[in-house]
Write an enzyme that holds these catalytic residues in place. Sequence first.
Site, PDB file in Angstrom:
ATOM      1  N   ASP A  47       0.885  -1.167   0.000  1.00 35.32           N
ATOM      2  CA  ASP A  47       0.000   0.000   0.000  1.00 35.32           C
ATOM      3  C   ASP A  47       0.922   1.216   0.000  1.00 35.32           C
ATOM      4  OD1 ASP A  47      -2.286   1.614   0.170  1.00 35.32           O
ATOM      5  OD2 ASP A  47      -2.153   1.672   2.358  1.00 35.32           O
TER       6      ASP A  47
ATOM      7  N   ASP B 218      -2.490   1.372   7.087  1.00 32.01           N
ATOM      8  CA  ASP B 218      -1.634   1.111   5.920  1.00 32.01           C
ATOM      9  C   ASP B 218      -1.155  -0.343   5.904  1.00 32.01           C
ATOM     10  OD1 ASP B 218      -1.431   3.961   4.938  1.00 32.01           O
ATOM     11  OD2 ASP B 218      -0.669   4.166   6.980  1.00 32.01           O
TER      12      ASP B 218
ATOM     13  N   GLU C  66      -1.518  -1.487  -5.027  1.00 36.00           N
ATOM     14  CA  GLU C  66      -2.751  -0.770  -5.346  1.00 36.00           C
ATOM     15  C   GLU C  66      -2.507   0.304  -6.398  1.00 36.00           C
ATOM     16  OE1 GLU C  66      -6.474   0.631  -2.736  1.00 36.00           O
ATOM     17  OE2 GLU C  66      -4.587   1.560  -2.151  1.00 36.00           O
TER      18      GLU C  66
END
Length: 158
Positions: A9, A141, A69
């Site tokens: 992430d 996160d 992502e």
Amino acid sequence: MTTRVLGIDPGLLHTGWAVVESAGQTRKYIASGVILPNPKMEMSQRLVMIFRELRKICETFQPDECSIEIIFVNKNPKTTLLLGQARASAIVAVAQSDIPVFEYEPNVIKKALTGAGHADKSAVDKMVKMLLPMARPKTADEADAIAIALAHTNTIRF
């Protein structure tokens, strides 16, 4: 066959990472954490820190694949561009280890975990805890990185 997946992430201040193993229907939590560059550091130094830390993670955990992502354009284009730099630093760090990188949109990650592309954060967290009860993320996160890795293990089979 067991596949070890690194989920990322990306972020300039908080880059979450997680390593998960997948063998058939079985998932196993290996490790996770957050890379925390000092916000007072120059941008280039933050990017180098993300790069170096992810290289160490790749060397330590030897993932077979990586999932990261995809970033959407925020209201502030400058923020999106800066976040894109952190993402690029992460991708290059992993790719330099000859690890294939798979990119997923947030709604694809949510759908792979919950069956609904617009699931809320609590539904994703619930699925992460159900699939990997040993995972104990300390930050959002880190939890997101675990979700990204799990989503990849669910998506890549199909």
